[in-house]
Every structure is written in structure tokens, then in C-alpha cells.
Motif scaffolding. Structure first.
Motif, PDB file in Angstrom:
ATOM      1  N   TYR A 121       0.852  -1.188   0.000  1.00  0.00           N
ATOM      2  CA  TYR A 121       0.000   0.000   0.000  1.00  0.00           C
ATOM      3  C   TYR A 121       0.894   1.247   0.000  1.00  0.00           C
ATOM      4  CZ  TYR A 121       1.014  -0.731   4.977  1.00  0.00           C
ATOM      5  OH  TYR A 121       1.640  -0.966   6.166  1.00  0.00           O
ATOM      6  N   PRO A 122       0.385   2.360  -0.515  1.00  0.00           N
ATOM      7  CA  PRO A 122       1.210   3.577  -0.587  1.00  0.00           C
ATOM      8  C   PRO A 122       1.320   4.276   0.764  1.00  0.00           C
ATOM      9  CG  PRO A 122      -0.982   4.047  -1.391  1.00  0.00           C
ATOM     10  CD  PRO A 122      -0.943   2.564  -1.104  1.00  0.00           C
ATOM     11  N   ILE A 123       2.446   4.947   0.980  1.00  0.00           N
ATOM     12  CA  ILE A 123       2.585   5.850   2.115  1.00  0.00           C
ATOM     13  C   ILE A 123       2.025   7.186   1.616  1.00  0.00           C
ATOM     14  CG2 ILE A 123       4.147   6.933   3.753  1.00  0.00           C
ATOM     15  CD1 ILE A 123       4.022   3.891   3.982  1.00  0.00           C
ATOM     16  N   LYS A 124       0.797   7.473   1.974  1.00  0.00           N
ATOM     17  CA  LYS A 124       0.105   8.628   1.397  1.00  0.00           C
ATOM     18  C   LYS A 124       0.618   9.933   1.993  1.00  0.00           C
ATOM     19  CE  LYS A 124      -4.029   6.202  -0.080  1.00  0.00           C
ATOM     20  NZ  LYS A 124      -5.503   6.157  -0.130  1.00  0.00           N
ATOM     21  N   ASN A 125       1.034  10.810   1.088  1.00  0.00           N
ATOM     22  CA  ASN A 125       1.613  12.096   1.464  1.00  0.00           C
ATOM     23  C   ASN A 125       1.021  13.155   0.543  1.00  0.00           C
ATOM     24  OD1 ASN A 125       3.234  14.344   1.881  1.00  0.00           O
ATOM     25  ND2 ASN A 125       5.112  13.172   2.096  1.00  0.00           N
ATOM     26  N   GLY A 126       0.383  14.160   1.141  1.00  0.00           N
ATOM     27  CA  GLY A 126      -0.244  15.209   0.346  1.00  0.00           C
ATOM     28  C   GLY A 126       0.726  15.943  -0.552  1.00  0.00           C
ATOM     29  N   ASN A 127       1.992  16.001  -0.145  1.00  0.00           N
ATOM     30  CA  ASN A 127       2.999  16.679  -0.966  1.00  0.00           C
ATOM     31  C   ASN A 127       3.210  15.983  -2.304  1.00  0.00           C
ATOM     32  OD1 ASN A 127       3.523  18.720   0.881  1.00  0.00           O
ATOM     33  ND2 ASN A 127       5.121  17.569   1.923  1.00  0.00           N
ATOM     34  N   ASP A 128       3.043  14.658  -2.328  1.00  0.00           N
ATOM     35  CA  ASP A 128       3.190  13.918  -3.585  1.00  0.00           C
ATOM     36  C   ASP A 128       2.167  14.387  -4.612  1.00  0.00           C
ATOM     37  OD1 ASP A 128       5.164  12.528  -2.351  1.00  0.00           O
ATOM     38  OD2 ASP A 128       4.060  10.649  -2.175  1.00  0.00           O
ATOM     39  N   LEU A 129       0.946  14.597  -4.151  1.00  0.00           N
ATOM     40  CA  LEU A 129      -0.121  15.061  -5.024  1.00  0.00           C
ATOM     41  C   LEU A 129       0.174  16.460  -5.553  1.00  0.00           C
ATOM     42  CD1 LEU A 129      -2.949  14.624  -6.239  1.00  0.00           C
ATOM     43  CD2 LEU A 129      -3.920  15.442  -4.096  1.00  0.00           C
TER      44      LEU A 129
ATOM     45  N   TYR B 162      -7.201  22.223 -16.996  1.00  0.00           N
ATOM     46  CA  TYR B 162      -7.000  21.018 -16.183  1.00  0.00           C
ATOM     47  C   TYR B 162      -6.891  21.429 -14.719  1.00  0.00           C
ATOM     48  CZ  TYR B 162      -5.678  16.095 -15.813  1.00  0.00           C
ATOM     49  OH  TYR B 162      -5.677  14.739 -15.556  1.00  0.00           O
ATOM     50  N   SER B 163      -8.002  21.384 -14.020  1.00  0.00           N
ATOM     51  CA  SER B 163      -8.051  21.855 -12.634  1.00  0.00           C
ATOM     52  C   SER B 163      -7.385  20.860 -11.680  1.00  0.00           C
ATOM     53  CB  SER B 163      -9.504  22.073 -12.205  1.00  0.00           C
ATOM     54  OG  SER B 163     -10.179  20.832 -12.118  1.00  0.00           O
ATOM     55  N   PHE B 164      -7.074  21.352 -10.489  1.00  0.00           N
ATOM     56  CA  PHE B 164      -6.460  20.495  -9.475  1.00  0.00           C
ATOM     57  C   PHE B 164      -7.408  19.372  -9.065  1.00  0.00           C
ATOM     58  CE2 PHE B 164      -5.711  19.488  -4.953  1.00  0.00           C
ATOM     59  CZ  PHE B 164      -4.419  18.993  -5.052  1.00  0.00           C
ATOM     60  N   GLU B 165      -8.701  19.662  -8.974  1.00  0.00           N
ATOM     61  CA  GLU B 165      -9.677  18.648  -8.585  1.00  0.00           C
ATOM     62  C   GLU B 165      -9.741  17.523  -9.614  1.00  0.00           C
ATOM     63  OE1 GLU B 165     -11.441  18.099  -5.835  1.00  0.00           O
ATOM     64  OE2 GLU B 165     -10.295  19.746  -4.948  1.00  0.00           O
ATOM     65  N   THR B 166      -9.661  17.898 -10.893  1.00  0.00           N
ATOM     66  CA  THR B 166      -9.663  16.892 -11.954  1.00  0.00           C
ATOM     67  C   THR B 166      -8.432  15.999 -11.832  1.00  0.00           C
ATOM     68  OG1 THR B 166     -10.830  18.403 -13.435  1.00  0.00           O
ATOM     69  CG2 THR B 166      -9.719  16.527 -14.450  1.00  0.00           C
TER      70      THR B 166
ATOM     71  N   LYS C  46      -6.665  15.490  -9.135  1.00  0.00           N
ATOM     72  CA  LYS C  46      -6.764  14.727  -7.884  1.00  0.00           C
ATOM     73  C   LYS C  46      -7.585  13.455  -8.076  1.00  0.00           C
ATOM     74  CE  LYS C  46      -8.133  15.300  -3.024  1.00  0.00           C
ATOM     75  NZ  LYS C  46      -8.716  16.232  -2.031  1.00  0.00           N
ATOM     76  N   ASN C  47      -8.639  13.546  -8.887  1.00  0.00           N
ATOM     77  CA  ASN C  47      -9.501  12.388  -9.134  1.00  0.00           C
ATOM     78  C   ASN C  47      -8.819  11.314  -9.969  1.00  0.00           C
ATOM     79  OD1 ASN C  47     -11.634  13.527  -7.691  1.00  0.00           O
ATOM     80  ND2 ASN C  47     -12.473  14.560  -9.489  1.00  0.00           N
ATOM     81  N   THR C  48      -7.793  11.705 -10.724  1.00  0.00           N
ATOM     82  CA  THR C  48      -7.073  10.728 -11.552  1.00  0.00           C
ATOM     83  C   THR C  48      -5.810  10.208 -10.860  1.00  0.00           C
ATOM     84  OG1 THR C  48      -5.781  12.466 -12.675  1.00  0.00           O
ATOM     85  CG2 THR C  48      -7.894  11.850 -13.657  1.00  0.00           C
ATOM     86  N   PHE C  49      -5.489  10.764  -9.706  1.00  0.00           N
ATOM     87  CA  PHE C  49      -4.288  10.373  -8.965  1.00  0.00           C
ATOM     88  C   PHE C  49      -4.569   9.071  -8.211  1.00  0.00           C
ATOM     89  CE2 PHE C  49      -0.958  10.719  -5.720  1.00  0.00           C
ATOM     90  CZ  PHE C  49       0.095  11.243  -6.463  1.00  0.00           C
TER      91      PHE C  49
END
Length: 289
Positions: free
Chosen positions: A78-86, A105-109, A111-114
Motif C-alpha cells: 500500500y502507498p505511504i500517502k503524502n499530500g505533498n506527492d499530489l 485542467y483543474s487540481f480537482e480533476t 486529484k480524481n485521476t491520482f
């Protein structure tokens, strides 16, 4: 309810005392060149072998004895989830496309593909009933990815490009330093002429501005070299190992692993369900009357 919890706890305690001890170990890795999906597929394959109790294939894969292979109980990643990666990935995307595309290409769009595969660091967790089988696992898991011909080709090309860029930047830096020395020499000579009263320099301000521009260019190139150096260190391998499996695993404990607690909670839940159904039956019988 207390009686249900007591009975459930007693049954759970019996199983808890008779179950084999479980040990765990973790390895953290940083995949490069989009190799994380392959890593996930491999780890899930090992876990499927465990589920199927295919100890022969596990033993052959990890060079273990049949007894040690049978002790393996679970593989997961599983990933070590880090907001900085996004945020970093989004910034990299915006810098790599034109302004018009970036605006659409918005940040929300994004984020949904990340996905989980896109995080930088991932944790591989293994459970076993023996605490000394983990040290033989990491090299096999790593090799299953780093020996992939496609990823090695991408690694080679990427590092060649980084080395080429590094060389060009260093050449530019040498040229900038030479120009700065020339400007400094000219400024010193002009200053001597002004002090001797033999010349009035009307272009001194312009040359000083050029000197400042060269200084800024030098700073930018040094910053780029620092980034290149960082990229070279991180992308020199297909898979960077941050930490290996511990040679001796740690004992896995906790409420979610304790049969006594689980059975007690299950007993309470079943009693609630029984009382609810009994009350519902009474209500329906009264309703018919």
C-alpha cells in the motif's frame, strides 16, 4: 448482553490461546519510471500463492524450505500517502504543458485521476508464523521489478539525458564565469581611468547591469544543477529501497488480531440482532391482531 460478551470472549480466548503466533516485517520502496504497477502485480501474485497454499511455488520463488514457505501467511502493499506527492505531481504537470491546457485542467480533476500507484513511497508488509523468514524475501521482490528489460531501458535513457544536461549546464556555467571575469576586468580598468581623470565612462551603468544579469544566470544554472543532481540520485535505479525487511519480524498484536475481543464483539452483535428480531416478531404478531 454481558452474558453474550462473556460466552463469546471465552470461546475467542480458547482460539486465541491455541492459534499460532504471527509475525510481521515491512519494506519501504520508491519505484521509478512508473514501475509501481508492476510491483503491485508481483506482490499480489505472491499473496495469491499464499491464499492457494501453493507452498511449492513459494519455496521455489523465494528459495525457501517447504516449512518456511508454509509459514508465510500474507503479502500486501500500500502507498505511504503524502499530500505533498499530489501537489508536486500537479505542479510538474502544469510546468510540462502549455498555458491553455493548464487552465483547462483543474487540481480537482487531477486529484480524481491520482491513484495509489502515483505516490512516491510504498510499504510492502508480510505476515508469517515464523519470525526469521523475512530476510530472504526482499531481494526476490526487488529483482522481479529491476530485472524488467523495459524499465532498465527507460532507466538508461533517462540517466543518459540527465548526464547530458548536467554536462551542458556545467559548460554554460564555465562560460558565464569567464564572462563575469572579463566584465570585472573591464570595470576595474574603467574605474582606473575615471580616477585618473582621463576618461568619463557613459556605459558603466550598462556594464553593471550586464554583470547583474550574469550573476542571476549563474544562480539559475546552479539551481538547475542541484535539481539534476537530485534527479540523478533518485533515478539511478528502477527501484530505490528505503528500508529492507527486518531480519527478525515483530510479533503482531492488537484488538484487530485478538480472537477473544473479536468473539466478544461478535457475541454482543448477535445478541443485539436476536433481541431486534424478537422485538420485530412481537410487533408483527400484535399488528396482525
Amino acid at each position: 448482553l454481558s452474558l453474550a460478551a462473556l460466552i463469546g470472549g471465552a470461546i475467542g480466548t480458547f482460539f486465541e490461546l491455541n492459534k499460532a503466533q504471527t509475525f510481521g516485517a515491512d519494506m519501504q520502496v520508491q519505484p521509478n519510471f512508473k514501475s509501481s504497477r508492476q510491483l503491485y502485480n508481483n506482490v499480489n501474485y505472491y499473496n495469491d500463492l499464499v491464499k492457494q497454499k501453493d507452498t511449492v511455488t513459494l519455496a521455489e520463488t523465494f528459495n525457501l524450505s517447504i516449512a518456511n514457505a508454509a509459514s508465510l501467511k500474507k503479502f500486501e502493499i500500500y502507498p505511504i500517502k503524502n499530500g505533498n506527492d499530489l501537489l508536486t505531481s500537479y505542479d510538474d504537470l502544469i510546468l510540462s504543458v502549455d498555458t491553455l491546457t493548464a487552465k483547462s485542467y483543474s487540481f480537482e480533476t487531477f486529484k480524481n485521476t491520482f491513484t495509489d500507484f502515483d505516490y512516491r513511497v510504498h510499504n510492502i508488509h508480510v505476515k508469517a508464523t515464523k519470525n526469521d523468514v523475512f530476510s530472504k524475501l526482499d531481494q526476490v521482490i526487488i529483482s522481479s521489478v529491476v530485472n524488467n528489460k523495459f524499465f532498465n531501458k527507460v532507466k538508461t535513457l533517462t540517466n543518459e539525458n540527465l548526464n547530458r544536461t548536467d554536462s551542458l549546464l556545467r559548460q554554460n556555467l564555465t562560460q558565464i564565469d569567464s564572462l563575469r571575469r572579463v566584465y570585472m576586468t573591464v570595470l576595474i580598468e574603467e574605474s582606473k581611468k575615471v580616477n585618473s581623470g582621463t576618461n568619463i565612462d557613459l556605459g558603466g551603468t550598462k556594464r553593471t547591469t550586464k554583470e547583474l544579469e550574469l550573476f542571476e544566470t549563474n544562480r539559475i544554472i546552479n539551481k538547475d544543477l542541484k535539481e539534476i543532481s537530485k534527479d540523478k540520485s533518485e533515478q539511478s535505479e528502477v527501484l530505490n529501497v528505503i528500508s529492507n525487511f527486518q531480519p527478525i519480524g515483530y510479533e503482531i498484536k492488537g484488538i484487530d488480531e485478538n480472537y477473544a475481543v473479536q468473539a466478544a464483539l461478535l457475541g454482543i452483535a448477535l445478541m443485539f440482532l436476536f433481541l431486534f428480531l424478537k422485538q420485530l416478531d412481537t410487533y408483527l404478531n400484535n399488528y396482525k391482531k
